[in-house]
Motif scaffolding. Structure first.
Motif, mmCIF file in Angstrom:
data_model
loop_
_atom_site.group_PDB
_atom_site.id
_atom_site.type_symbol
_atom_site.label_atom_id
_atom_site.label_comp_id
_atom_site.label_asym_id
_atom_site.label_seq_id
_atom_site.Cartn_x
_atom_site.Cartn_y
_atom_site.Cartn_z
ATOM 1 N N LYS A 35 4.526 -19.913 -35.207
ATOM 2 C CA LYS A 35 4.304 -19.333 -34.023
ATOM 3 C C LYS A 35 3.639 -18.010 -33.939
ATOM 4 N N VAL A 36 4.004 -17.090 -34.821
ATOM 5 C CA VAL A 36 3.275 -15.909 -34.761
ATOM 6 C C VAL A 36 1.753 -15.995 -35.298
ATOM 7 N N GLU A 37 1.556 -16.770 -36.348
ATOM 8 C CA GLU A 37 0.457 -16.967 -36.781
ATOM 9 C C GLU A 37 -0.484 -17.585 -35.716
ATOM 10 N N GLU A 65 -4.932 -4.766 -29.002
ATOM 11 C CA GLU A 65 -4.552 -3.899 -30.496
ATOM 12 C C GLU A 65 -3.064 -3.782 -30.637
ATOM 13 N N ALA A 66 -2.354 -3.370 -29.610
ATOM 14 C CA ALA A 66 -0.829 -3.357 -29.672
ATOM 15 C C ALA A 66 -0.302 -4.697 -29.828
ATOM 16 N N GLY A 117 -4.538 -16.395 -31.340
ATOM 17 C CA GLY A 117 -5.341 -15.975 -30.050
ATOM 18 C C GLY A 117 -5.501 -14.364 -29.833
ATOM 19 N N VAL A 118 -4.653 -13.693 -30.513
ATOM 20 C CA VAL A 118 -4.740 -12.345 -30.267
ATOM 21 C C VAL A 118 -6.271 -11.926 -30.884
ATOM 22 N N ALA A 149 -13.232 -10.629 -28.273
ATOM 23 C CA ALA A 149 -13.802 -10.791 -26.911
ATOM 24 C C ALA A 149 -13.812 -9.433 -26.358
ATOM 25 N N ALA A 150 -12.627 -8.453 -26.650
ATOM 26 C CA ALA A 150 -12.494 -7.019 -25.870
ATOM 27 C C ALA A 150 -13.625 -6.230 -26.626
ATOM 28 N N GLN A 151 -13.746 -6.335 -27.916
ATOM 29 C CA GLN A 151 -14.855 -5.414 -28.681
ATOM 30 C C GLN A 151 -16.131 -6.234 -28.369
#
Length: 247
Positions: free
Chosen positions: A39-41, A136-137, A46-47, A53-55
């Motif tokens: 799940k974390v992977e 990032e957080a 997605g992160v 996308a943010a960068q």
């Protein structure tokens, strides 16, 4: 097949050890940490996309801001040149003077409009930076959680593998007490019977398939020699006679 009663009893010890190994293997495959790690992977995937996308958004805004600032500088420089011409008194024609003054006013308005664009771009960049910091957080938190889960998984692996190694050592000793042909049959049946090849006969019931043997089957077992290897008629597992068999 023939085998000493003692060797047949050792089959039950071997089966118990193999069952422990199977349970340890199942525990290893189904550790709760494994599902949590998956799940974390997935979350990190997605992160990661959100981070790119943010960068990319910030990079695009930076280019847009740079162009807008260059446009402001070009208009300001042109307006400065026109103002210097106006202030120098070099323009004597009334019409040229009027045109120059009109151009300066137009350039000032254009400069103000462009500066508003720069401010709007800067505001969008600030919002994009906030989104980037949030992503990032999230990534930092997910990375930390993944590290902790991985450490817990590896600790569980070490515990399970250590126990399994002890069981395998004990198994090797027990297997050495069993005749080769009987051991070969046992191993073949383990593959066919979902890991359970030998079971005790307890009060007339096969503990492999948990079915009660009928009178004919029990009489046949009673009449069999002690070194006869008995098979359950229902599940075909090796039936080991014990003092609690009820014969």
């Amino acid at each position: 097949m023939k085998a000493a009663p003692e060797a047949q009893m050792r089959l039950l010890d071997l089966q118990e050890l193999d069952t422990r190994l199977d349970r340890l293997a199942h525990r290893r495959r189904t550790l709760p940490e494994l599902a949590e790690i998956t799940k974390v992977e997935e979350r990190l995937g997605g992160v990661g996309d959100a981070l790119v996308a943010a960068q990319t958004e910030i990079s695009d805004i930076d280019r847009e801001q740079k162009k807008a600032e260059q446009d402001v500088e070009q208009v300001r420089a042109r307006a400065d040149r026109d103002q210097k011409r106006l202030d120098s008194g070099q323009v004597s024609s009334a019409r040229d003077l009027e045109n120059l003054q009109s151009e300066i006013v137009s350039l000032q308005k254009r400069q103000a409009d462009l500066e508003d664009i720069v401010l709007e771009v800067m505001e969008r960049r600030e919002e994009a930076e906030n989104r980037l910091r949030t992503v990032e957080a999230d990534k930092e938190a997910a990375d930390k959680e993944l590290t902790e889960l991985t450490e817990r998984r590896d600790a569980a692996y070490r515990e399970i593998d250590g126990e399994a190694e002890l069981v395998r050592t004990a198994r090797a000793g027990v297997a050495g007490d069993i005749p080769g042909d009987l051991l070969k049959l046992y191993e073949k049946l383990r593959e066919q019977q979902r890991g359970v090849a030998a079971a005790p006969l307890l009060r007339g019931q096969c503990q492999g398939c948990h079915l009660q043997l009928n009178t004919v089957e029990l009489n046949a077992i009673r009449a069999a020699a002690e070194d006869d290897v008995i098979r359950c008629e229902e599940c075909r597992r090796i039936l080991v006679r014990t003092p609690e068999s009820g014969l």
